[in-house]
Scaffold this active site. Structure first.
Site, PDB file in Angstrom:
ATOM      1  N   HIS A   1      -5.221  -8.024  16.009  1.00 54.00           N
ATOM      2  CA  HIS A   1      -5.672  -6.995  15.296  1.00 54.00           C
ATOM      3  C   HIS A   1      -6.257  -7.775  14.159  1.00 54.00           C
ATOM      4  O   HIS A   1      -5.850  -8.900  13.525  1.00 54.00           O
ATOM      5  CB  HIS A   1      -4.563  -6.139  14.604  1.00 54.00           C
ATOM      6  CG  HIS A   1      -4.939  -5.422  13.295  1.00 54.00           C
ATOM      7  ND1 HIS A   1      -6.366  -4.567  13.347  1.00 54.00           N
ATOM      8  CD2 HIS A   1      -4.285  -5.253  12.198  1.00 54.00           C
ATOM      9  CE1 HIS A   1      -6.253  -4.029  12.208  1.00 54.00           C
ATOM     10  NE2 HIS A   1      -5.431  -4.490  11.295  1.00 54.00           N
TER      11      HIS A   1
ATOM     12  N   CYS B   1      -2.864   0.452  12.261  1.00 49.80           N
ATOM     13  CA  CYS B   1      -3.536  -0.652  12.888  1.00 49.80           C
ATOM     14  C   CYS B   1      -3.263  -0.954  14.430  1.00 49.80           C
ATOM     15  O   CYS B   1      -3.865  -1.591  15.160  1.00 49.80           O
ATOM     16  CB  CYS B   1      -3.691  -1.874  12.114  1.00 49.80           C
ATOM     17  SG  CYS B   1      -4.319  -1.354  10.470  1.00 49.80           S
TER      18      CYS B   1
ATOM     19  N   ASN C   1     -11.260  -5.050   8.296  1.00 48.42           N
ATOM     20  CA  ASN C   1     -10.156  -4.109   8.909  1.00 48.42           C
ATOM     21  C   ASN C   1     -10.534  -2.719   9.157  1.00 48.42           C
ATOM     22  O   ASN C   1     -10.685  -2.052   8.341  1.00 48.42           O
ATOM     23  CB  ASN C   1      -8.944  -4.392   7.877  1.00 48.42           C
ATOM     24  CG  ASN C   1      -7.721  -3.850   8.705  1.00 48.42           C
ATOM     25  OD1 ASN C   1      -7.840  -3.229   9.574  1.00 48.42           O
ATOM     26  ND2 ASN C   1      -6.500  -3.908   7.987  1.00 48.42           N
TER      27      ASN C   1
HETATM   28  N1  ACO Z   1     -10.677  -9.667  -6.035  1.00 49.95           N
HETATM   29  C1  ACO Z   1     -10.062 -10.426  -6.778  1.00 49.95           C
HETATM   30  N2  ACO Z   1      -8.673 -10.600  -7.155  1.00 49.95           N
HETATM   31  C2  ACO Z   1      -7.963  -9.793  -6.513  1.00 49.95           C
HETATM   32  C3  ACO Z   1      -8.495  -8.904  -5.474  1.00 49.95           C
HETATM   33  C4  ACO Z   1      -9.853  -8.979  -5.185  1.00 49.95           C
HETATM   34  N3  ACO Z   1     -10.310  -8.013  -4.430  1.00 49.95           N
HETATM   35  N4  ACO Z   1      -7.327  -8.338  -4.786  1.00 49.95           N
HETATM   36  C5  ACO Z   1      -6.442  -8.618  -5.614  1.00 49.95           C
HETATM   37  N5  ACO Z   1      -6.481  -9.619  -6.436  1.00 49.95           N
HETATM   38  C6  ACO Z   1      -5.719 -10.443  -7.279  1.00 49.95           C
HETATM   39  C7  ACO Z   1      -4.478  -9.565  -7.638  1.00 49.95           C
HETATM   40  O1  ACO Z   1      -4.701  -8.454  -8.583  1.00 49.95           O
HETATM   41  C8  ACO Z   1      -3.748 -10.757  -7.794  1.00 49.95           C
HETATM   42  O2  ACO Z   1      -3.862 -11.220  -9.412  1.00 49.95           O
HETATM   43  P1  ACO Z   1      -2.517 -11.562 -10.229  1.00 49.95           P
HETATM   44  O3  ACO Z   1      -2.112 -12.824  -9.976  1.00 49.95           O
HETATM   45  O4  ACO Z   1      -3.375 -11.744 -11.525  1.00 49.95           O
HETATM   46  O5  ACO Z   1      -1.740  -9.955 -10.214  1.00 49.95           O
HETATM   47  C9  ACO Z   1      -4.200 -12.026  -7.253  1.00 49.95           C
HETATM   48  O6  ACO Z   1      -5.487 -11.510  -6.785  1.00 49.95           O
HETATM   49  C10 ACO Z   1      -3.145 -12.456  -6.082  1.00 49.95           C
HETATM   50  O7  ACO Z   1      -3.038 -11.068  -5.513  1.00 49.95           O
HETATM   51  P2  ACO Z   1      -2.267 -11.050  -3.945  1.00 49.95           P
HETATM   52  O8  ACO Z   1      -1.902  -9.707  -3.431  1.00 49.95           O
HETATM   53  O9  ACO Z   1      -0.903 -12.033  -4.092  1.00 49.95           O
HETATM   54  O10 ACO Z   1      -3.078 -11.732  -2.946  1.00 49.95           O
HETATM   55  P3  ACO Z   1      -3.025 -12.207  -1.522  1.00 49.95           P
HETATM   56  O11 ACO Z   1      -3.281 -13.625  -1.470  1.00 49.95           O
HETATM   57  O12 ACO Z   1      -1.705 -12.005  -0.833  1.00 49.95           O
HETATM   58  O13 ACO Z   1      -4.186 -11.579  -0.788  1.00 49.95           O
HETATM   59  C11 ACO Z   1      -4.420  -9.558   0.862  1.00 49.95           C
HETATM   60  C12 ACO Z   1      -4.162 -10.361  -0.832  1.00 49.95           C
HETATM   61  C13 ACO Z   1      -5.756  -9.858   1.209  1.00 49.95           C
HETATM   62  C14 ACO Z   1      -4.598  -8.179   0.525  1.00 49.95           C
HETATM   63  C15 ACO Z   1      -3.457 -10.176   1.789  1.00 49.95           C
HETATM   64  O14 ACO Z   1      -2.085  -9.858   0.952  1.00 49.95           O
HETATM   65  C16 ACO Z   1      -3.307  -9.343   2.741  1.00 49.95           C
HETATM   66  O15 ACO Z   1      -4.315  -9.521   3.779  1.00 49.95           O
HETATM   67  N6  ACO Z   1      -2.344  -8.494   3.357  1.00 49.95           N
HETATM   68  C17 ACO Z   1      -2.270  -7.963   4.605  1.00 49.95           C
HETATM   69  C18 ACO Z   1      -3.154  -6.784   4.786  1.00 49.95           C
HETATM   70  C19 ACO Z   1      -2.806  -6.416   6.209  1.00 49.95           C
HETATM   71  O16 ACO Z   1      -2.701  -6.998   7.211  1.00 49.95           O
HETATM   72  N7  ACO Z   1      -2.719  -4.989   6.460  1.00 49.95           N
HETATM   73  C20 ACO Z   1      -2.565  -4.782   7.719  1.00 49.95           C
HETATM   74  C21 ACO Z   1      -2.561  -3.218   8.253  1.00 49.95           C
HETATM   75  S1  ACO Z   1      -3.701  -2.300   7.243  1.00 49.95           S
HETATM   76  C22 ACO Z   1      -3.352  -0.743   7.885  1.00 49.95           C
HETATM   77  O17 ACO Z   1      -2.503  -0.555   8.746  1.00 49.95           O
HETATM   78  C23 ACO Z   1      -4.154   0.417   7.635  1.00 49.95           C
END
Ligand code: ACO
Length: 328
Positions: A255, A115, A285
């Site tokens: 980003h 990214c 993204n």
């Molecule tokens: N729909 C519903 N529930 C979901 C989903 C979904 N799409 N995805 C995850 N959940 C659930 C999980 O299973 C978890 O359930 P549990 O508590 O029963 O285990 C719950 O939601 C919470 O999951 P978290 O991963 O803690 O959720 P979080 O608030 O952290 O959000 C997210 C997840 C959106 C992925 C966030 O962590 C994020 O944006 N991370 C950064 C991503 C990023 O910036 N990537 C950049 C680089 S990408 C690259 O380089 C190619």
């Protein structure tokens, strides 16, 4: 303040026409529009067809840049291509673009920084120009992430989209140009966001397809925390190196991974959200392409105009992070 060596001239982008909404995902995965919006800010993303290859999307963006500069592909001295989802592993995506563009006078190379790829590629192009190796460097950032994401994994599938952006880096003609750049990586954290299979250490096999290790895997929460810290560091460094403060920034283009990361970055940098470009809601993204697409939109909608100071900051797999301040 450093006198810039290189400037960005012209912008282009390509977004596949196919729009996929969150509601469509909720029909194939255990997810909902509400969850995706609240956690990421994403409403929809673009999905490329088989015919819309990475190179085709890159070419569409590149042609706009060439036209704005009154150049033909034969005028290009170099092509620097940022992508994490190339059409094939060999040769480089840049060489494939060179071929379909007919840019036979150019050197062509890829930059792999996920990214952060567009900002890394701009910095590489700046270096090539500063070393007087080339005068017209096409920088393309394009992704076809939907072909390497796991459509059965709700924790990643809802996040990504496809698209391309481009610009030209050339020697400065006045006071506009790149005022500072900053590149950083931490390879020890690679396994928080990676693709295990498909490369030389885990070549294609039945096992690899069965265990889905061909696809992007991400420890979302850890990546989120690292992204917030790294993007903050990136903004601080780019401002410091340019000898500027947040008040000097007219537009921040971060980003586009997650609206919560964007808001945290803007808050840390001291840039109000009115000065932050956001399109993650419409594109999701698009990894390396995200800042390039946003830059083109900002120019074409008049959010970024001549004389303004714009800051880019990015974070991605690697981990990599990067930033740049540009007088537009
Ligand atoms: N729909 C519903 N529930 C979901 C989903 C979904 N799409 N995805 C995850 N959940 C659930 C999980 O299973 C978890 O359930 P549990 O508590 O029963 O285990 C719950 O939601 C919470 O999951 P978290 O991963 O803690 O959720 P979080 O608030 O952290 O959000 C997210 C997840 C959106 C992925 C966030 O962590 C994020 O944006 N991370 C950064 C991503 C990023 O910036 N990537 C950049 C680089 S990408 C690259 O380089 C190619």
């Amino acid at each position: 303040m450093k006198r810039p060596f290189a400037e960005l001239s012209g912008t282009g982008s390509y977004a596949p026409p196919r729009v996929m909404t969150n509601d469509e995902f909720s029909k194939i995965l255990d997810t909902s529009d509400q969850w995706i919006r609240e956690r990421t800010g994403i409403r929809e993303r673009r999905i490329s067809t088989k015919e819309e290859t990475n190179a085709c999307m890159g070419k569409a963006a590149a042609l706009q840049v060439l036209e704005q500069n009154g150049l033909t592909p034969l005028d290009l001295d170099a092509i620097v291509y940022a992508t994490a989802s190339p059409d094939r592993l060999l040769p480089s995506q840049a060489c494939d673009l060179q071929a379909i563009l007919g840019a036979k006078n150019a050197a062509a190379l890829d930059v792999g920084a996920a990214c952060s790829g567009f900002v890394y590629a701009l910095s590489v192009a700046e270096g090539i120009v500063a070393a007087q190796q080339a005068e017209r460097v096409l920088v393309v950032a394009a992704e076809k992430l939907t072909s390497i994401m796991d459509w059965s994994d709700r924790t990643t599938a809802v996040l990504f989209g496809d698209g391309a952006g481009a610009t030209l880096v050339r020697p400065c003609t006045g006071t506009r140009g790149i005022l500072s750049s900053y590149l950083k990586s931490d390879g020890t954290l690679a396994e928080l966001l990676y693709r295990r299979g498909g490369g030389a250490s885990h070549p294609p096999s039945e096992e690899l397809l069965k265990d889905h290790s061909y696809y992007i895997k991400m420890a979302g929460r850890e990546v989120f925390k690292a992204a917030v810290l790294s993007m903050a560091d990136a903004c601080d460094q780019a401002l410091r190196r340019a000898g500027l403060t947040a008040d000097d920034i007219d537009l921040l283009i971060p980003h586009q991974a997650n609206i919560r990361i964007i808001e945290a970055t803007a808050k840390h940098a001291g840039v109000p959200m009115e000065k932050v470009y956001v399109n993650v809601d419409r594109f999701g993204n698009t990894s390396a392409a995200s800042i390039a697409i946003a830059l083109d939109e900002a120019v074409k909608t008049g959010r970024l105009t001549a004389g303004m100071t714009v800051m880019f900051c990015a974070f991605g797999a690697g981990f990599t992070w990067a930033s740049m301040v540009v007088r537009w």
